[in-house]
Design an enzyme around this catalytic site. Structure first.
Site, PDB file in Angstrom:
ATOM      1  N   ALA A  69      -1.406 -33.579 -20.517  1.00  0.00           N
ATOM      2  CA  ALA A  69      -0.030 -33.142 -20.727  1.00  0.00           C
ATOM      3  C   ALA A  69       0.311 -33.456 -22.179  1.00  0.00           C
ATOM      4  CB  ALA A  69       0.892 -33.875 -19.775  1.00  0.00           C
ATOM      5  N   GLY A 114      -3.790 -34.560 -17.548  1.00  0.00           N
ATOM      6  CA  GLY A 114      -3.357 -33.331 -16.880  1.00  0.00           C
ATOM      7  C   GLY A 114      -4.431 -32.246 -16.897  1.00  0.00           C
ATOM      8  N   GLU A 117      -6.575 -33.011 -14.071  1.00  0.00           N
ATOM      9  CA  GLU A 117      -5.797 -32.689 -12.866  1.00  0.00           C
ATOM     10  C   GLU A 117      -5.738 -31.179 -12.624  1.00  0.00           C
ATOM     11  OE1 GLU A 117      -2.600 -35.209 -14.399  1.00  0.00           O
ATOM     12  OE2 GLU A 117      -2.587 -36.241 -12.478  1.00  0.00           O
ATOM     13  N   GLU A 137      -4.208 -42.044 -18.510  1.00  0.00           N
ATOM     14  CA  GLU A 137      -2.756 -42.281 -18.465  1.00  0.00           C
ATOM     15  C   GLU A 137      -2.363 -43.746 -18.520  1.00  0.00           C
ATOM     16  OE1 GLU A 137      -4.259 -39.903 -16.766  1.00  0.00           O
ATOM     17  OE2 GLU A 137      -2.988 -38.143 -16.552  1.00  0.00           O
TER      18      GLU A 137
HETATM   19  N1  DAK Z   1      -0.807 -34.120 -26.242  1.00  0.00           N
HETATM   20  C1  DAK Z   1      -0.383 -33.704 -27.448  1.00  0.00           C
HETATM   21  N2  DAK Z   1      -1.200 -33.505 -28.491  1.00  0.00           N
HETATM   22  C2  DAK Z   1      -2.511 -33.765 -28.325  1.00  0.00           C
HETATM   23  C3  DAK Z   1      -3.029 -34.220 -27.077  1.00  0.00           C
HETATM   24  C4  DAK Z   1      -2.113 -34.389 -25.994  1.00  0.00           C
HETATM   25  N3  DAK Z   1      -2.497 -34.768 -24.781  1.00  0.00           N
HETATM   26  N4  DAK Z   1      -4.366 -34.381 -27.231  1.00  0.00           N
HETATM   27  C5  DAK Z   1      -4.661 -34.038 -28.493  1.00  0.00           C
HETATM   28  N5  DAK Z   1      -3.544 -33.664 -29.146  1.00  0.00           N
HETATM   29  C6  DAK Z   1      -3.438 -33.233 -30.563  1.00  0.00           C
HETATM   30  C7  DAK Z   1      -3.604 -34.402 -31.510  1.00  0.00           C
HETATM   31  O1  DAK Z   1      -2.401 -35.101 -31.655  1.00  0.00           O
HETATM   32  C8  DAK Z   1      -4.013 -33.675 -32.775  1.00  0.00           C
HETATM   33  O2  DAK Z   1      -2.850 -33.101 -33.364  1.00  0.00           O
HETATM   34  P1  DAK Z   1      -2.638 -33.130 -34.980  1.00  0.00           P
HETATM   35  O3  DAK Z   1      -2.674 -34.560 -35.366  1.00  0.00           O
HETATM   36  O4  DAK Z   1      -3.814 -32.339 -35.510  1.00  0.00           O
HETATM   37  O5  DAK Z   1      -1.296 -32.432 -35.169  1.00  0.00           O
HETATM   38  C9  DAK Z   1      -4.851 -32.521 -32.255  1.00  0.00           C
HETATM   39  O6  DAK Z   1      -4.516 -32.361 -30.874  1.00  0.00           O
HETATM   40  C10 DAK Z   1      -6.340 -32.791 -32.343  1.00  0.00           C
HETATM   41  O7  DAK Z   1      -6.563 -34.055 -31.722  1.00  0.00           O
HETATM   42  P2  DAK Z   1      -7.466 -35.196 -32.400  1.00  0.00           P
HETATM   43  O8  DAK Z   1      -7.361 -35.137 -33.877  1.00  0.00           O
HETATM   44  O9  DAK Z   1      -7.114 -36.465 -31.725  1.00  0.00           O
HETATM   45  O10 DAK Z   1      -8.912 -34.706 -31.979  1.00  0.00           O
HETATM   46  P3  DAK Z   1     -10.209 -35.596 -31.730  1.00  0.00           P
HETATM   47  O11 DAK Z   1     -11.335 -34.624 -31.523  1.00  0.00           O
HETATM   48  O12 DAK Z   1     -10.339 -36.648 -32.770  1.00  0.00           O
HETATM   49  O13 DAK Z   1      -9.926 -36.359 -30.343  1.00  0.00           O
HETATM   50  C11 DAK Z   1      -9.214 -36.470 -28.035  1.00  0.00           C
HETATM   51  C12 DAK Z   1      -9.841 -35.627 -29.178  1.00  0.00           C
HETATM   52  C13 DAK Z   1      -9.026 -35.557 -26.822  1.00  0.00           C
HETATM   53  C14 DAK Z   1     -10.205 -37.597 -27.655  1.00  0.00           C
HETATM   54  C15 DAK Z   1      -7.884 -37.094 -28.502  1.00  0.00           C
HETATM   55  O14 DAK Z   1      -7.081 -36.045 -29.053  1.00  0.00           O
HETATM   56  C16 DAK Z   1      -7.102 -37.721 -27.407  1.00  0.00           C
HETATM   57  O15 DAK Z   1      -7.404 -38.853 -26.990  1.00  0.00           O
HETATM   58  N6  DAK Z   1      -6.073 -37.019 -26.910  1.00  0.00           N
HETATM   59  C17 DAK Z   1      -5.188 -37.547 -25.876  1.00  0.00           C
HETATM   60  C18 DAK Z   1      -5.889 -37.490 -24.543  1.00  0.00           C
HETATM   61  C19 DAK Z   1      -5.027 -38.054 -23.473  1.00  0.00           C
HETATM   62  O16 DAK Z   1      -4.634 -39.234 -23.506  1.00  0.00           O
HETATM   63  N7  DAK Z   1      -4.697 -37.232 -22.497  1.00  0.00           N
HETATM   64  C20 DAK Z   1      -3.885 -37.599 -21.372  1.00  0.00           C
HETATM   65  C21 DAK Z   1      -2.498 -37.264 -21.726  1.00  0.00           C
HETATM   66  S1  DAK Z   1      -1.372 -37.968 -20.556  1.00  0.00           S
HETATM   67  C22 DAK Z   1       3.685 -37.056 -15.388  1.00  0.00           C
HETATM   68  C23 DAK Z   1       3.217 -35.814 -15.562  1.00  0.00           C
HETATM   69  C24 DAK Z   1       2.020 -35.633 -16.152  1.00  0.00           C
HETATM   70  C25 DAK Z   1       1.288 -36.662 -16.622  1.00  0.00           C
HETATM   71  C26 DAK Z   1       1.774 -37.930 -16.473  1.00  0.00           C
HETATM   72  C27 DAK Z   1       2.951 -38.134 -15.850  1.00  0.00           C
HETATM   73  N8  DAK Z   1       4.957 -37.241 -14.779  1.00  0.00           N
HETATM   74  C28 DAK Z   1       6.085 -36.868 -15.551  1.00  0.00           C
HETATM   75  C29 DAK Z   1       5.107 -37.745 -13.469  1.00  0.00           C
HETATM   76  C30 DAK Z   1       0.076 -36.424 -17.336  1.00  0.00           C
HETATM   77  C31 DAK Z   1      -0.208 -37.167 -18.403  1.00  0.00           C
HETATM   78  C32 DAK Z   1      -1.277 -36.868 -19.322  1.00  0.00           C
HETATM   79  O17 DAK Z   1      -1.983 -35.893 -19.204  1.00  0.00           O
END
Ligand code: DAK
Length: 263
Positions: A69, A114, A117, A137
């Site tokens: 997300a 997400g 998911e 998360e």
């Molecule tokens: N959201 C927003 N931007 C993201 C992102 C994300 N999840 N993942 C990557 N990006 C963006 C980065 O910020 C970066 O943007 P700029 O800095 O270039 O503007 C761009 O994508 C490229 O990312 P990286 O430079 O970090 O690329 P790398 O290859 O170095 O790394 C990576 C890739 C996937 C390992 C890293 O980007 C990363 O760790 N991303 C976050 C992954 C993550 O934590 N995903 C889970 C997100 S939390 C809920 C509803 C839903 C959810 C929870 C609660 N309720 C309301 C009940 C769900 C939550 C999630 O999914």
């Protein structure tokens, strides 16, 4: 017949009986925001309204399936807004899970949070060897919000699901295959073709029978075995009202090949 429609974040193609939704938000590694969820709803309505569709493929552009997300959208949410965001995303995911036709996740890279998911609510997951999976998360101070706590244990077992969710570990595609999180691995180059081969194989079967099987499996997994068997029997019997059942069985007896009409 081929058709193509482009939204801001989604591209939708239909070729023959197979539709593909490709998530196209590469700047954020295809992270899911509210606009994408709205577009998903529109795209799913298009898929539902086209009687010709027999399989849906969901995939992403570039190096990511979906990196979660959108954290920039979630960072400042209060409790009420977080609930609304979670409910909206969950509704869209449930719609995918219950779509009348099978959905294949063609996982071309990161499937995190997400994104993992989203893959979990599809019927079948095919991944390229570079794909990465995880529920990070808890490292962001939240629980999974689009039903990983419910769907992951059902798919890989409670122990493995708890390990992945509690540690936030990222696993590679081979491990995802080993634990049953994905059905099949391919090279990145062959992913699209391998996905289409699987989709085509499904599309060649009797579509009403496939759809009944999907309903029976989904409903059966949510109930006790006796009720599940009754659900299956009713779907089985329903197939005998179809032209495809008559044609399919007659063709078998005559040693002929048949093409199913979905009637
Ligand atoms: N959201 C927003 N931007 C993201 C992102 C994300 N999840 N993942 C990557 N990006 C963006 C980065 O910020 C970066 O943007 P700029 O800095 O270039 O503007 C761009 O994508 C490229 O990312 P990286 O430079 O970090 O690329 P790398 O290859 O170095 O790394 C990576 C890739 C996937 C390992 C890293 O980007 C990363 O760790 N991303 C976050 C992954 C993550 O934590 N995903 C889970 C997100 S939390 C809920 C509803 C839903 C959810 C929870 C609660 N309720 C309301 C009940 C769900 C939550 C999630 O999914």
């Amino acid at each position: 017949m081929t058709s193509y429609k482009k939204f801001k974040f989604l591209n939708i193609y239909t070729e023959g009986h197979i539709s593909t939704i490709k998530i196209n938000h590469p700047k954020a590694l295809n992270a899911l925001n509210t606009k994408i969820f709205h577009e998903f709803n529109r795209a799913l309505t298009m898929v539902e309204n086209d009687n010709n569709n027999r399989v849906l493929i969901i995939t992403g552009v570039d190096k990511s399936f979906v990196a979660g997300a959108d954290i920039s959208e979630m960072v400042n949410l209060n409790q009420e807004q977080a609930k609304a965001f979670g409910e909206f995303g969950s509704e869209v995911f449930r719609r995918i899970e219950l779509l009348h036709i099978p959905v294949i996740a063609s996982i071309n890279g990161f499937a995190l949070g997400g994104g993992c998911e989203l893959a979990l609510c599809c019927d079948i997951r095919i991944a390229s060897q570079n794909a990465k999976f995880g529920l990070p998360e808890v490292g962001l101070g939240i629980t999974p919000g689009f039903s990983a706590t419910q769907r992951l244990p059902r798919l890989v077992g409670t122990g493995k699901a708890k390990e992945l969710i509690y540690t936030g570990s990222i696993i590679d595609a081979q491990e995802a295959l080993d634990i049953g999180l994905v059905n099949k691995l391919t090279t990145r180059e062959e992913l699209e073709e391998e996905t289409l081969i699987m989709a085509q194989k499904i599309a060649e079967q009797a579509p009403i029978a496939v759809q009944c099987a999907k309903k029976a499996i989904n409903s059966g997994m949510d109930t006790d075995i006796e009720s599940g068997i009754e659900i299956e029997t009713n779907h089985f019997a329903h197939c005998f009202t179809t032209k495809d059942q008559k044609n399919g069985m007659q063709a078998f007896l005559k040693r002929e090949k048949t093409t199913f009409e979905g009637k």
